[in-house]
Each structure stands twice: as structure tokens, then as C-alpha cells.
Design a protein around this motif. Sequence first.
Motif: not given
Length: 82
Positions: A34-61
Motif C-alpha cells: 500500500a505504501d508503494e502504491a501511494r508512492t507511485l500515485l504521488s509521482q507525476p505522470e511521465p510526459e510522452g508523445p500522444p498515442l496514435e492508432p496503429r493498424g495491423c502489424p502484419t496485414p492479413g495476419a
Amino acid sequence: MTDTTRVLIQRMAGALDLYRQMALDDYTSTHPFADEARTLLSQPEPEGPPLEPRGCPTPGACSCPTSPTVPTELRGQEGSNG
């Protein structure tokens, strides 16, 4: 992490503490997870590029609706049970 996930983690940490406190008859102790979870929640979210939709990695598979392996007459019927 969504707000709903944060609330769920907070509730689970509180319940975990309560179970530990009841078992030990010590209402001041907290569970290490529970202490570990609260520590995780107290940290800011890492900034990253916005997620973009992706197609099938192998078309037809894969069997996603846009895959050429899915028959045309079945496309667009997601969620139907019949």
C-alpha cells in the motif's frame, strides 16, 4: 493512468492496510504494498508523445475488421451476437 485507475489503486491500498491492521490488531501500521502504491500515485505522470492508432502489424495476419482475412459480409458487425 486514468483518474478511475488512481481511485481504484487508492481504495485497494486502503483495504490492504485495513486487513493488515485487523490481523495485527495495530491500527497504525500500513502494508508495504500500500505504501508503494501511494508512492507511485504521488509521482507525476511521465510526459510522452500522444498515442496514435496503429493498424495491423502484419496485414492479413490478424482478424481485426480492417484485415483482408475478414470476409466483407462480416465487417461492421462488431458487438452482434448472431
